[in-house]
Write an enzyme that holds these catalytic residues in place. Sequence first.
Site, PDB file in Angstrom:
ATOM      1  N   MET A   1      -2.408   8.817  12.630  1.00 20.92           N
ATOM      2  CA  MET A   1      -3.467   9.388  11.778  1.00 20.92           C
ATOM      3  C   MET A   1      -4.135  10.581  12.460  1.00 20.92           C
ATOM      4  O   MET A   1      -5.357  10.671  12.520  1.00 20.92           O
ATOM      5  CB  MET A   1      -4.525   8.312  11.466  1.00 20.92           C
ATOM      6  CG  MET A   1      -3.959   7.168  10.653  1.00 20.92           C
ATOM      7  SD  MET A   1      -5.126   5.831  10.392  1.00 20.92           S
ATOM      8  CE  MET A   1      -4.935   4.862  11.858  1.00 20.92           C
TER       9      MET A   1
ATOM     10  N   LYS B   1      -4.513   3.168  -0.647  1.00 21.15           N
ATOM     11  CA  LYS B   1      -5.709   4.001  -0.552  1.00 21.15           C
ATOM     12  C   LYS B   1      -5.255   5.437  -0.411  1.00 21.15           C
ATOM     13  O   LYS B   1      -4.617   5.783   0.577  1.00 21.15           O
ATOM     14  CB  LYS B   1      -6.532   3.615   0.675  1.00 21.15           C
ATOM     15  CG  LYS B   1      -6.964   2.190   0.663  1.00 21.15           C
ATOM     16  CD  LYS B   1      -7.836   1.939   1.879  1.00 21.15           C
ATOM     17  CE  LYS B   1      -7.947   0.472   2.149  1.00 21.15           C
ATOM     18  NZ  LYS B   1      -7.008  -0.023   3.140  1.00 21.15           N
TER      19      LYS B   1
ATOM     20  N   ASP C   1       0.801  -1.225   0.000  1.00 17.64           N
ATOM     21  CA  ASP C   1       0.000   0.000   0.000  1.00 17.64           C
ATOM     22  C   ASP C   1       0.828   1.266   0.000  1.00 17.64           C
ATOM     23  O   ASP C   1       2.038   1.236  -0.148  1.00 17.64           O
ATOM     24  CB  ASP C   1      -1.114  -0.009   1.048  1.00 17.64           C
ATOM     25  CG  ASP C   1      -0.641  -0.450   2.391  1.00 17.64           C
ATOM     26  OD1 ASP C   1       0.440  -0.028   2.777  1.00 17.64           O
ATOM     27  OD2 ASP C   1      -1.373  -1.230   3.044  1.00 17.64           O
TER      28      ASP C   1
HETATM   29  N1  SAH Z   1       0.879  -0.086  10.627  1.00 17.59           N
HETATM   30  C1  SAH Z   1       1.473   1.225  10.668  1.00 17.59           C
HETATM   31  C2  SAH Z   1       0.440   2.303  10.902  1.00 17.59           C
HETATM   32  C3  SAH Z   1      -0.530   2.482   9.761  1.00 17.59           C
HETATM   33  S1  SAH Z   1      -1.700   3.733  10.051  1.00 17.59           S
HETATM   34  C4  SAH Z   1       2.591   1.256  11.707  1.00 17.59           C
HETATM   35  O1  SAH Z   1       2.698   0.336  12.511  1.00 17.59           O
HETATM   36  O2  SAH Z   1       3.362   2.204  11.698  1.00 17.59           O
HETATM   37  C5  SAH Z   1      -0.988   5.096   9.190  1.00 17.59           C
HETATM   38  C6  SAH Z   1      -0.371   6.068  10.164  1.00 17.59           C
HETATM   39  O3  SAH Z   1       0.874   5.567  10.636  1.00 17.59           O
HETATM   40  C7  SAH Z   1      -0.023   7.398   9.560  1.00 17.59           C
HETATM   41  O4  SAH Z   1      -1.148   8.257   9.516  1.00 17.59           O
HETATM   42  C8  SAH Z   1       0.995   7.913  10.558  1.00 17.59           C
HETATM   43  O5  SAH Z   1       0.388   8.366  11.749  1.00 17.59           O
HETATM   44  C9  SAH Z   1       1.740   6.642  10.878  1.00 17.59           C
HETATM   45  N2  SAH Z   1       2.922   6.458  10.021  1.00 17.59           N
HETATM   46  C10 SAH Z   1       3.137   5.470   9.146  1.00 17.59           C
HETATM   47  N3  SAH Z   1       4.348   5.609   8.575  1.00 17.59           N
HETATM   48  C11 SAH Z   1       4.895   6.710   9.104  1.00 17.59           C
HETATM   49  C12 SAH Z   1       6.133   7.380   8.933  1.00 17.59           C
HETATM   50  N4  SAH Z   1       7.063   6.934   8.081  1.00 17.59           N
HETATM   51  N5  SAH Z   1       6.358   8.502   9.654  1.00 17.59           N
HETATM   52  C13 SAH Z   1       5.457   8.962  10.537  1.00 17.59           C
HETATM   53  N6  SAH Z   1       4.275   8.352  10.732  1.00 17.59           N
HETATM   54  C14 SAH Z   1       3.997   7.256  10.028  1.00 17.59           C
END
Ligand code: SAH
Length: 462
Positions: A382, A269, A247
């Site tokens: 998020m 998405k 994704d």
């Molecule tokens: N499974 C992922 C989270 C997915 S939800 C995890 O464990 O990190 C998506 C959210 O994750 C984003 O809105 C943000 O808040 C966070 N996120 C994902 N990648 C990120 C990154 N490289 N830097 C900062 N926040 C991140």
Amino acid sequence: MKSFPMFLRMNGRRVVICGGGEEAARKCRLVLKTEAEIIVVGPAEDPELESLIASGRVLHEAAADAHTFDGAALTFIATGCPAYDAALACLARGAGAVVNVVDRPEMCDAFTPSIVDRDPVVVAIGTEGAAPVLGRRIKTDIETMLPPRLGPFVGLVGRLRGAVAQRVAPARRRAFWEWVFDGAPFQAHLDGRERDAARLIKDAVNAGTSPEAKGHIALVGAGPGARDLLTLRAVQRLQQADIIFYDRLVDPEVLELARRDADRVYVGKEVGACAWPQDHIDRLIVAEAAKGRRVVRLKSGDPSVFGRAAEELAAAEAAGIDVEIVPGITAASAAAARLKTPLTERGEIDTFALTTGTSRPGDADPCRARLAHPGTAVAFYMAVDKAEVVRRDMMAAGAPGACPVDIVACVSSPEERHVSCTLDTLPDKIHAEGVRSPAILFVRYPKSMAAASRPAALLAAE
Ligand code: SAH
């Protein structure tokens, strides 16, 4: 290519090592991996050499003479004395041995490569002396790619090779070996079930064919972006995958670790657009696995953190398909590491919570009052567009407006940014700095702040 790589047959050969210090011991250690007869020449000063000589595992001569190098296949020279090294090299070469003088490339017939040893699988890396440091780095990369237990598995396979040649028809052999290395036998061996691995191969040999491929789904955590934050298991699954669904937040660098011929399907998405509804993804990954393919569902961070893993697990289980989760580094862990601010801190932060700023349409927001407690650090996922609500709810529940907040966007990518503020200035700061998603919002409410903000009368009463 100024030097040509070859593997020398070493059983029954003689190797002479001149020198008694640490360098000589190091070469000795290397040659001990082979079945060669080893002779150490010179006063043994290194304790490891001394004990090898005492045990009889290596032979010892106090000084070289005219016959020392007779019949030697290979000679390592490391006396530490340039003139003595040169004289010995001459003597050895005269006897027909291939010579390596430690740290004297101009006097060498052969160089020792960096070696990745998964005997009987051996990888040798040479840079013709141009960049030994790079050689060692490549070695490290290969070390991480090859499972530690590869050697014994290949040994087992080697022992069964003759039986396969006898019982499996030539037209089926290629598929058979692919199944051995990509399928259940190697997997069983990696899991420590060596007997099962042998049994599976032997049953298939007796049947004259490999069993029908069984599909498998792995929900794999890709980490926050940088490919060196992937786990070794995640890399392995990527290399085994026939098809990968990934994704929006998965970095293209990570996908490069997959097999070249694996199919890649983008199911990202975009905000506001829902091109790939979750139930569609669930159906697709299950349908691919049902064809006997190995499916990787690659998700950013850790699949178990706001990764919708529950839906995909349920779909796989309902279809009777093997499914596993490969954990990844979640964005909050990576962000905390970048900030050099541990997620917990003795005496100050004893509770760490992961929560979301955005809920599914129609769902209530998480109860933030539970999070506004002294000693708690909260990572909001998020939440960039929900900063105002986060501030309102946390402060309404008693969190002081002075609580420190760190916002880390795009962790581990070239666009990474860090902005600090306090809880009461959070929405303004996000707006003023133009912070965009993806970002983690850390709100910390240390215990010392609670003590500081408590009225004097209350403290006196305690
Ligand atoms: N499974 C992922 C989270 C997915 S939800 C995890 O464990 O990190 C998506 C959210 O994750 C984003 O809105 C943000 O808040 C966070 N996120 C994902 N990648 C990120 C990154 N490289 N830097 C900062 N926040 C991140």
